[in-house]
Design an enzyme around this catalytic site. Sequence first.
Site, short mmCIF file in Angstrom:
data_model
loop_
_atom_site.label_atom_id
_atom_site.label_comp_id
_atom_site.label_asym_id
_atom_site.label_seq_id
_atom_site.Cartn_x
_atom_site.Cartn_y
_atom_site.Cartn_z
N CYS A 65 38.08 44.95 33.76
CA CYS A 65 38.14 44.09 32.57
C CYS A 65 38.53 42.67 32.98
CB CYS A 65 39.17 44.62 31.58
SG CYS A 65 39.02 46.38 31.22
N LYS A 68 32.74 45.52 38.66
CA LYS A 68 32.78 44.89 39.99
C LYS A 68 34.12 45.10 40.66
CE LYS A 68 31.07 42.32 43.29
NZ LYS A 68 29.97 42.83 44.11
#
Length: 597
Positions: A2, A592
């Site tokens: 996040c 990621k």
Amino acid sequence: MCGIVGYIGDSEKKSVLLEGLKELEYRGYDSAGLAVLSNDRLEVFKTQGKLENLKLELKNKEFLDFGVSIAHTRWATHGKPSSANAHPHFTENLALVHNGIIENYASLKKELENKGHAFLSQTDTEVIAHLLEETLKSESDLLKAFEKSISLLKGSYAILMLHKRAKESLFYAKSSSPLVVGKGKEGVFFASSLSVLAPKVDQFVILEENSVGRISLENFKDLNNIENMKDYAFEDKDYSKGNFRNYLEKEIYEQHSSLLECLEGRLEALSVYCEIDPEFLKNVSEITLCSCGSSYHASLASVYLFERLAKIRARAILASEYRYAHFKSNPNELFIAISQSGETADTLEALKLAKAQGLKTISLCNAPFSMMSRISDHTLLIRAGVERSVASTKAFSSQVMLLWLLSVYLGKQLGTISKEEERIQAKNMLNSVNAMKVEPKLHEKIKRLSKRYLHGHGFFYIGRDVFYPLALEGALKLKEISYLHAEGYASAEMKHGPIALVDSNLFTIALLSKHLLFDKTKSNIEELSARDSTICVLSSEILEIADDFIQLEESESYMEEFFRMNLAVQLLALEIAMRLNHDVDHPRNLAKSVTVE
């Protein structure tokens, strides 16, 4: 994972927050939202899906007056992707955003429900908002109530909170999740990554572990460890896709340059150098490499290099397993933690455990201000540059290259590698960098043959020795962006079970090295061909039984072959995924930077 952004000031808050979230978009997310407190009014906006949806929701909104604001991109951990589960979570008087996982949220939620609190979402984060509201019933001081509420949480978190009673402040809490604050001409800014703040602030603070506090324009100066942004170089890079179809394609093409950057100052006149003091490596007799995902595959590849070149025992362990396996440590053991972001939760916790055991520690990462770089004894930056695409390309290649260089450097310090062998390896490294230039003919061939590999019940990627970890990485790349099932195997393992899956609807991507175990691997390929698997061979040596053949240029070493094949499997995954019309930069369900366990 996040992303968090916060802002205190009188600039237009919507644009500040959305710009910050855009910079964090590459980390992965499934929903987004923001909250603004200005002129005694608290407004919250949340949408599922891309940031464009949030922009549409805010189309006719402007927040021009002084105020405090927070924003968030969410990657679902508790509760499905939805507007209700998106952050910020709020009550009548407050709103907050949170990265991490609250492990005891279920018991806290039950207690709060018994006290009359009603929840609108399935998330662990909403519990924090209600917990603070409950605490404020007995503790009127906002900061004390916030601190008390945070003390009841178990897990990892970076939290930003705004409250109607504190119109000029944001409250923060940090534990095992990154959070940075900075001050510039336009106000105070928060973010999950320093790179977001770099263009906006003159001073910054990487907030300390387990810290809780309240920040305003006035009290920023009272923070500990304030650093000046001008003392650090943040390159103003062109992050646009340019003429490429997506960031993944661009980053595949950038690998030649990123590998040159990785070797800058570390390889000169066919000699290898490293930032690590030779004295630190004295008496090292064993190496443990700890990592996750693509970084784990780089670790596995380097095990062959450390043992073959430095003549030292090495092992690669998944970080999530290392933490709970009770491995017996060696006083002369070197622990190497590898993570692109330097914030990967499992790897970070494994590094902390290694430090607690008294091991010598090195971090390989791509972020100079990451938590891993701050707590390890030494940090080696891979210098891969920013990867916008979730699937790793530049970082993986740079990790392998730097670990290769480290294996030669360590052998040099331990006296297990000759000067002549050092020169040979240095030359091989330079050849491998050149091998990562994308030749248009190669890309066009892979683009053409990719149409054959869109249907079937799966892929086997096979290789031996150092090409086995590359087979794992090739399979992972395909899985990540095409959503097709693929598995990487050591070639000889076919006969120990996996060959039962082989038929005419199974594809095999075979990594056939001229320099390592050619005949053995060829034999394994023939076994699969005999059972009707469609075979695609990557090699400089022509193999007649191949259904498809990606001929690579001749290589002087097996590691040059490794990098040539690495480039080819990346391009193959890209082209298959593109034919399937997938968003290769933002694959479903992936983030990621994985900052939770």
